[in-house]
Motif scaffolding. Structure first.
Motif, PDB file in Angstrom:
ATOM      1  N   PHE A 233     -19.333   5.372 -41.493  1.00 25.18           N
ATOM      2  CA  PHE A 233     -19.306   6.108 -40.226  1.00 25.18           C
ATOM      3  C   PHE A 233     -20.409   7.164 -40.153  1.00 25.18           C
ATOM      4  O   PHE A 233     -21.006   7.382 -39.100  1.00 25.18           O
ATOM      5  CB  PHE A 233     -17.928   6.740 -39.998  1.00 25.18           C
ATOM      6  N   ALA A 234     -20.700   7.827 -41.277  1.00 24.75           N
ATOM      7  CA  ALA A 234     -21.741   8.851 -41.267  1.00 24.75           C
ATOM      8  C   ALA A 234     -23.121   8.226 -41.181  1.00 24.75           C
ATOM      9  O   ALA A 234     -23.993   8.693 -40.422  1.00 24.75           O
ATOM     10  CB  ALA A 234     -21.621   9.717 -42.520  1.00 24.75           C
ATOM     11  N   LEU A 235     -23.351   7.180 -41.955  1.00 25.50           N
ATOM     12  CA  LEU A 235     -24.651   6.498 -41.932  1.00 25.50           C
ATOM     13  C   LEU A 235     -24.902   5.855 -40.577  1.00 25.50           C
ATOM     14  O   LEU A 235     -25.990   6.000 -40.005  1.00 25.50           O
ATOM     15  CB  LEU A 235     -24.691   5.450 -43.051  1.00 25.50           C
ATOM     16  N   LEU A 254     -16.549  11.096 -34.478  1.00 24.75           N
ATOM     17  CA  LEU A 254     -15.361  11.797 -33.983  1.00 24.75           C
ATOM     18  C   LEU A 254     -14.083  11.018 -34.310  1.00 24.75           C
ATOM     19  O   LEU A 254     -13.058  11.612 -34.678  1.00 24.75           O
ATOM     20  CB  LEU A 254     -15.481  12.008 -32.474  1.00 24.75           C
ATOM     21  N   ASN A 255     -14.144   9.701 -34.216  1.00 29.12           N
ATOM     22  CA  ASN A 255     -12.953   8.903 -34.540  1.00 29.12           C
ATOM     23  C   ASN A 255     -12.518   9.108 -35.985  1.00 29.12           C
ATOM     24  O   ASN A 255     -11.327   9.222 -36.284  1.00 29.12           O
ATOM     25  CB  ASN A 255     -13.225   7.420 -34.280  1.00 29.12           C
ATOM     26  N   THR A 256     -13.490   9.165 -36.891  1.00 29.42           N
ATOM     27  CA  THR A 256     -13.151   9.346 -38.303  1.00 29.42           C
ATOM     28  C   THR A 256     -12.631  10.750 -38.568  1.00 29.42           C
ATOM     29  O   THR A 256     -11.645  10.937 -39.294  1.00 29.42           O
ATOM     30  CB  THR A 256     -14.377   9.065 -39.192  1.00 29.42           C
ATOM     31  N   MET A 257     -13.279  11.763 -37.987  1.00 30.84           N
ATOM     32  CA  MET A 257     -12.807  13.131 -38.178  1.00 30.84           C
ATOM     33  C   MET A 257     -11.412  13.312 -37.595  1.00 30.84           C
ATOM     34  O   MET A 257     -10.539  13.944 -38.210  1.00 30.84           O
ATOM     35  CB  MET A 257     -13.796  14.117 -37.550  1.00 30.84           C
ATOM     36  N   VAL A 296     -18.510  14.029 -47.809  1.00 33.37           N
ATOM     37  CA  VAL A 296     -18.444  12.715 -47.174  1.00 33.37           C
ATOM     38  C   VAL A 296     -18.931  11.683 -48.190  1.00 33.37           C
ATOM     39  O   VAL A 296     -18.226  10.744 -48.536  1.00 33.37           O
ATOM     40  CB  VAL A 296     -19.290  12.660 -45.892  1.00 33.37           C
ATOM     41  N   SER A 297     -20.155  11.864 -48.675  1.00 32.54           N
ATOM     42  CA  SER A 297     -20.723  11.012 -49.724  1.00 32.54           C
ATOM     43  C   SER A 297     -21.605  11.877 -50.611  1.00 32.54           C
ATOM     44  O   SER A 297     -22.276  12.795 -50.125  1.00 32.54           O
ATOM     45  CB  SER A 297     -21.551   9.874 -49.129  1.00 32.54           C
ATOM     46  N   GLU A 394     -22.404  18.575 -42.049  1.00 29.69           N
ATOM     47  CA  GLU A 394     -23.425  17.742 -41.406  1.00 29.69           C
ATOM     48  C   GLU A 394     -22.831  16.938 -40.256  1.00 29.69           C
ATOM     49  O   GLU A 394     -23.523  16.660 -39.255  1.00 29.69           O
ATOM     50  CB  GLU A 394     -24.005  16.802 -42.460  1.00 29.69           C
ATOM     51  N   LEU A 395     -21.563  16.578 -40.357  1.00 33.93           N
ATOM     52  CA  LEU A 395     -20.909  15.861 -39.260  1.00 33.93           C
ATOM     53  C   LEU A 395     -20.885  16.727 -38.006  1.00 33.93           C
ATOM     54  O   LEU A 395     -21.074  16.234 -36.889  1.00 33.93           O
ATOM     55  CB  LEU A 395     -19.493  15.464 -39.659  1.00 33.93           C
ATOM     56  N   TYR A 396     -20.630  18.030 -38.191  1.00 35.31           N
ATOM     57  CA  TYR A 396     -20.626  18.957 -37.052  1.00 35.31           C
ATOM     58  C   TYR A 396     -21.994  18.977 -36.369  1.00 35.31           C
ATOM     59  O   TYR A 396     -22.084  18.971 -35.136  1.00 35.31           O
ATOM     60  CB  TYR A 396     -20.276  20.369 -37.528  1.00 35.31           C
TER      61      TYR A 396
END
Length: 543
Positions: A233-235, A254-257, A296-297, A394-396
């Motif tokens: 999801f992040a990649l 957003l779905n994963t968070m 995350v990774s 980083e997701l933010y």
């Protein structure tokens, strides 16, 4: 030079180990397997993938030296070799420069291609013996590693030699296409969605469940191994951001968070930027393992197993470290400059105290990877710092950038400033795609430590966002990244992405040039085009 190095690494691309689990990460490049049959039984499927991970470990810190040295903060010290100065000075002739040489990245790609081919052959020849769920997961993991490596090459060099087939003999590089950054992004999206053998990049597996199923997770040696492979999801979200598919970025991240936040009201909810994270902020780096809330990774190391990187060597001043790179005064001053960093009710930005310090000789150092009072690494030679591929913070930033470019400025501002809870402290979230689980009124009950955003978690004032000016907001996001991710290899690629979005390299130059003695000379290099490629990329002759 490049051709020689790729061919050299072809000979080493099968460095996969078949011993006991504890020996999987003990890298000995002399132990080279014959590519004609290195997967002959099921256990070798797994040891083969671990072999790829040893190559990922070898390149984990490389992006930091190639991007942050040119970025807004780092500068070489008097101890630094001329190769680092050449990168720092935006030199275009980097022939023979060991830092700039991309061969180790291609080593990972060669290993991925050969592994996929042999994995497929093994499945075809042993249909009754193979665990198909694990086969699919191993294929997916390999695709994600390959896509992440290619994206990294694109961020650094602006281009890459692209090949999908195993390299089994010496070939001229002219046999392969060279893709530019846009083409690399499209190729990586294809890798993750079209996949290999009908398998896309979404399948996962638990290394702990395969290697150590009878041990409690908290006690298992292998509980952190799943971090080593980039999360889909992040990649995928980052690739969509580079591609301009902003809604896809929002959807997948957003779905994963949301799913993580809906699963628990734990104080240290994974990926959530709240007060609990603030209280343990220094432990993001100064710990023997990645911090679960923020991870995350991540690429993990263990110096006792000869798994190391060179971060302490480059940043530390204690022997045997060499103190090759230091924070610039200009870069550090940004943390206390109220025009750049509005402090609001805070007296200082605590993040800077975690990042920088003076050593006993009065030298400023990057201390985030080993503070002077570190209990995680007693000795300076214990250079097994984990390196984050993707952090929760980083997701933010990726969400904020995508939302801004969708015109959703209010949501983007909240993520960077006071968080979703700052707008909906009692729940009732009305923003499309967000849920009450970001707030104190979680659907599971009361959440004691809800989302506070990037700046709100440190009680900092709001960074200004402006409706109708996407570029100004993107630059506000970028400026905050400069404060959040120093010496992690994440800021400069974002500068590149935004410079390309607005066709204006001044987005890079305005932030980078102030640290140089001759800023206008560096600005000219950033603005120049060399060999059909922008001056802000690292230049390496692939042909």
């Amino acid at each position: 030079m490049m051709k020689k190095n790729i061919l050299k690494y072809v000979l080493l691309s099968m460095t996969f180990f078949l011993g006991a689990c504890n020996d999987f990460f003990n890298v000995e490049t002399k132990n080279v397997l014959d590519h004609d049959g290195y997967i002959t039984e099921e256990s070798e499927m797994y040891s083969g993938y671990i072999g790829i991970m040893t190559k990922v470990q070898a390149i984990g810190d490389k992006v930091i030296y190639l991007t942050d040295t040119r970025g807004e903060l780092l500068e070489p010290t008097k101890n630094a070799p001329s190769e680092l100065y050449s990168i720092y000075n935006y030199d275009t002739d980097l022939t023979g420069n060991s830092y700039a040489d991309p061969a180790a990245y291609y080593d990972v790609i060669i290993a991925c291609n050969d592994y996929l081919s042999k994995l497929y052959d093994y499945k075809t020849e042993n249909p009754a013996a193979i665990n198909l769920d694990h086969y699919k997961a191993l294929v997916s993991c390999t695709l994600r590693v390959k896509a992440w490596i290619y994206l990294t090459l694109g961020k650094i060099y602006g281009e890459a030699v692209w090949f999908n087939d195993p390299v089994r003999e010496m070939k001229d590089l002219n046999d392969f296409p060279v893709k530019n950054l846009d083409e690399i992004v499209e190729g990586c999206l294809d890798l993750l969605t079209k996949g290999f053998d009908g398998i896309d990049g979404t399948n996962t597996m638990s290394w702990k469940e395969w290697l150590d199923p009878n041990t409690e997770t908290a006690e298992s040696t292998y509980r952190y191994w799943d971090y080593m492979t980039p999360e889909f999801f992040a990649l995928y979200g980052e690739l969509c951001l580079w591609h301009g598919d902003y809604q896809k970025t929002v959807n997948v991240i957003l779905n994963t968070m949301n799913a993580k936040f809906a699963s628990t009201v734990n104080d240290a909810t994974q990926y959530m930027h709240n007060v609990k994270l603030t209280g343990t902020y220094s432990k993001i780096w100064d710990n023997t393992n990645p911090q679960p809330q923020e991870t995350v990774s991540a690429i993990i190391y263990n110096y006792q197993g000869n798994q190391t990187n060179s971060l302490l060597k480059h940043f530390g001043t204690e022997s045997p470290n060499e103190y090759l790179l230091a924070p610039s005064q200009v870069g550090m001053d940004r943390y206390t400059d109220p025009d750049f960093n509005p402090l609001g009710g805070a007296t200082s930005d605590k993040r800077s105290t975690y990042y920088f310090a003076k050593d006993k000789s009065g030298n400023y150092v990057i201390q985030k990877y080993r503070p002077s009072n570190s209990t995680a690494r007693t000795y300076a030679y214990q250079d097994d710092v984990h390196i984050y591929i993707y952090r929760g913070s980083e997701l933010y930033f990726m969400l904020a950038e995508a939302l801004n470019n969708l015109g959703r400025v209010t949501e983007a501002s909240a993520l960077i400033n006071q968080g979703v809870n700052g707008s909906f402290p009692n729940g009732g979230v009305t923003w499309d795609g967000f849920t009450d689980d970001w707030t104190g009124a979680s659907t599971l009950g009361t959440r004691r430590y809800p989302d506070l955003g990037i700046r709100g978690a440190f009680n900092l004032g709001n960074r200004e966002f402006t409706r109708g000016d996407a570029r100004a907001n993107d630059e506000a996001i970028l400026d905050e990244m400069m404060l959040e991710f120093p010496a992690e290899g994440k800021i400069y690629p974002t500068m590149v992405r935004m410079a390309r979005r607005y066709n204006d390299p001044s987005i890079i130059a305005d932030r980078v040039c102030p640290k140089y003695a001759d800023p206008e000379a560096i600005r000219a290099k950033i603005n120049a085009e060399v060999g059909g490629k922008a001056g802000y990329f690292v230049h390496w002759n692939l042909k």
